[in-house]
Design a protein around this motif. Structure first.
Motif, PDB file in Angstrom:
ATOM      1  N   LEU A 131       0.828  -1.207   0.000  1.00 56.83           N
ATOM      2  CA  LEU A 131       0.000   0.000   0.000  1.00 56.83           C
ATOM      3  C   LEU A 131       0.862   1.256   0.000  1.00 56.83           C
ATOM      4  O   LEU A 131       0.484   2.280  -0.588  1.00 56.83           O
ATOM      5  N   ALA A 132       2.033   1.191   0.624  1.00 58.87           N
ATOM      6  CA  ALA A 132       2.961   2.332   0.566  1.00 58.87           C
ATOM      7  C   ALA A 132       3.407   2.573  -0.872  1.00 58.87           C
ATOM      8  O   ALA A 132       3.542   3.725  -1.303  1.00 58.87           O
ATOM      9  N   ALA A 133       3.618   1.489  -1.629  1.00 60.69           N
ATOM     10  CA  ALA A 133       4.011   1.624  -3.031  1.00 60.69           C
ATOM     11  C   ALA A 133       2.925   2.306  -3.848  1.00 60.69           C
ATOM     12  O   ALA A 133       3.203   2.933  -4.877  1.00 60.69           O
ATOM     13  N   LEU A 134       1.678   2.200  -3.371  1.00 63.21           N
ATOM     14  CA  LEU A 134       0.545   2.839  -4.039  1.00 63.21           C
ATOM     15  C   LEU A 134       0.160   4.155  -3.361  1.00 63.21           C
ATOM     16  O   LEU A 134      -0.889   4.723  -3.656  1.00 63.21           O
ATOM     17  N   ASP A 135       1.038   4.610  -2.450  1.00 65.77           N
ATOM     18  CA  ASP A 135       0.834   5.867  -1.714  1.00 65.77           C
ATOM     19  C   ASP A 135      -0.450   5.853  -0.884  1.00 65.77           C
ATOM     20  O   ASP A 135      -1.134   6.869  -0.748  1.00 65.77           O
ATOM     21  N   ILE A 136      -0.768   4.677  -0.314  1.00 67.67           N
ATOM     22  CA  ILE A 136      -1.914   4.540   0.591  1.00 67.67           C
ATOM     23  C   ILE A 136      -1.364   4.368   1.993  1.00 67.67           C
ATOM     24  O   ILE A 136      -0.649   3.402   2.275  1.00 67.67           O
ATOM     25  N   LYS A 137      -1.672   5.280   2.884  1.00 69.61           N
ATOM     26  CA  LYS A 137      -1.084   5.301   4.228  1.00 69.61           C
ATOM     27  C   LYS A 137      -2.036   4.706   5.260  1.00 69.61           C
ATOM     28  O   LYS A 137      -3.262   4.773   5.106  1.00 69.61           O
ATOM     29  N   PRO A 138      -1.488   4.134   6.331  1.00 70.28           N
ATOM     30  CA  PRO A 138      -2.350   3.589   7.386  1.00 70.28           C
ATOM     31  C   PRO A 138      -3.111   4.681   8.113  1.00 70.28           C
ATOM     32  O   PRO A 138      -2.651   5.818   8.228  1.00 70.28           O
ATOM     33  N   THR A 139      -4.283   4.332   8.581  1.00 68.24           N
ATOM     34  CA  THR A 139      -5.109   5.273   9.351  1.00 68.24           C
ATOM     35  C   THR A 139      -4.961   5.060  10.849  1.00 68.24           C
ATOM     36  O   THR A 139      -5.510   5.816  11.641  1.00 68.24           O
ATOM     37  N   GLY A 140      -4.243   4.033  11.247  1.00 70.37           N
ATOM     38  CA  GLY A 140      -4.045   3.742  12.665  1.00 70.37           C
ATOM     39  C   GLY A 140      -3.434   2.369  12.812  1.00 70.37           C
ATOM     40  O   GLY A 140      -2.883   1.803  11.871  1.00 70.37           O
ATOM     41  N   SER A 141      -3.538   1.815  14.020  1.00 65.47           N
ATOM     42  CA  SER A 141      -3.017   0.476  14.284  1.00 65.47           C
ATOM     43  C   SER A 141      -3.854  -0.179  15.377  1.00 65.47           C
ATOM     44  O   SER A 141      -4.629   0.485  16.064  1.00 65.47           O
ATOM     45  N   GLU A 142      -3.692  -1.493  15.513  1.00 67.46           N
ATOM     46  CA  GLU A 142      -4.456  -2.237  16.514  1.00 67.46           C
ATOM     47  C   GLU A 142      -3.619  -3.411  17.011  1.00 67.46           C
ATOM     48  O   GLU A 142      -2.647  -3.815  16.365  1.00 67.46           O
TER      49      GLU A 142
END
Length: 349
Positions: A131-142
């Protein structure tokens, strides 16, 4: 030659042959590696997709991206010397010291648990890197359950992959070290031997699970390991049973990207590969590369993506008709696949 001498030599020869034959059956401290099954990460196993993405648009794929595995003899297997010698002479097997596969003091159960943990970690890294390669960043963690100790209090109750939402009334609202510390602290507040209640999410559904505890140095434990996983704007899950270890990380990352983009990464070809991956997309070395290239060839692959640090070993036993492509990063793998689609020669080992 006197008859007595002839008989003596004949008997001696028979005894020597007997001793030699017996030696071939003596157990030696070695393990056998063989080419294992391969899996198309764009496909399914027993009707279940290896990669499932929900909550966002996906695209059809063509061709195959095959992750490769190595078959390993069990820890309890006592290999005869004769089998080890045959393996040393075969190009389709590798005979290695058993301690390199099963370190001293580690049981088969512990080895399996470690491999499961490594597979879980690699899957999370693969999602993050893809997802980083597609410039999609995490919204949080669990916080999730990474593994459950066989025979421990939580065995049969909690499962690897359970997302921990609450522990005995303490809400777990974040991941990272903070969230993991909250889970650990909440469990240790319980009196050893008493019950502890978890609220978890499993397969997208919330449920309550109660388990006992055991005493560990005066503190309560339930027999689980935990880890933090990133949360993204949509769901990516990876499902592959009975396969462990971290070496499929790069191929899972490529499979995720293939499903999320309109470009068919393989151009319709069968591409195999191996390599660990971290969250930053760095591809790392793996074990058993020579067995994996054989498995790839047998599965019909003509292109094999190999970690750069494994290239020399892979070339030492390169199967005919299999092109070995050198990769250091996820971007290298994507660029190499672009070359393959365009009929160009990618960087080779």
């Amino acid at each position: 030659m006197p008859r007595r001498r002839a008989v003596t030599l004949a008997v001696s020869g028979t005894l020597l042959a007997g001793f030699a034959a017996g030696a071939l059956f003596q157990p030696v401290p070695y393990a056998e590696l063989t080419p294992g099954p391969t899996f198309n990460v764009l496909g399914s196993q027993d009707g279940t997709p290896l990669i499932t993405i929900t909550g966002t648009k996906t695209y059809p794929t063509t061709g195959e991206l095959r992750m490769v595995t190595v078959g390993v003899s069990e820890e309890s297997y006592q290999m005869p010397l004769g089998e080890a010698m045959a393996g040393w002479l075969s190009s389709d097997t590798a005979i290695v010291p058993k301690e390199t596969i099963y370190p001293a003091g580690q049981t088969q159960q512990q080895s399996d648990a470690q491999n499961t943990q490594e597979m879980t970690d690699s899957q999370d890294s693969a999602v993050t890197a893809a997802l980083a390669a597609l410039d999609i960043k995490p919204t949080g963690s669990e916080v999730v359950v990474a593994s459950v100790t066989d025979g421990g209090p939580a065995a049969g109750k909690l499962q690897a992959g359970d997302v921990i939402r609450e522990v005995d009334g303490t809400a777990i609202t974040t991941g990272g070290q903070t969230g993991m510390d909250q889970v650990t602290a909440a469990i240790k507040k319980v009196t050893p031997g008493a019950q502890v209640t978890f609220v978890i999410s499993r397969d997208g559904k919330q449920q309550t699970v109660t388990t006992g505890t055991e005493n560990s140095s005066g503190k309560a434990e339930v027999g689980i390991s935990i880890e933090s996983e990133n949360v993204f704007p949509f769901s990516v899950s990876i499902q592959l049973d009975n396969v462990g270890g971290p070496s499929a990380g790069m191929m899972f990352a490529l499979g995720i990207i293939d499903k999320l983009t309109s470009t068919n990464l393989t151009g319709g070809r069968i591409v195999a590969g191996t390599g660990t991956i971290d969250a930053n997309g760095q591809v790392g070395a793996i074990g058993g590369i020579q067995m994996k290239t054989i498995g790839a060839r047998d599965a019909g692959a003509t292109v094999f993506l190999a970690p750069a640090s494994n290239c020399a070993e892979a070339k030492a036993n390169q199967p005919a008709g299999l092109e070995l492509v050198k990769v250091n990063t996820l971007d290298d793998a994507l660029n190499a696949l672009a070359d393959v689609r365009e009929g160009k020669t990618p960087p080779l080992c």
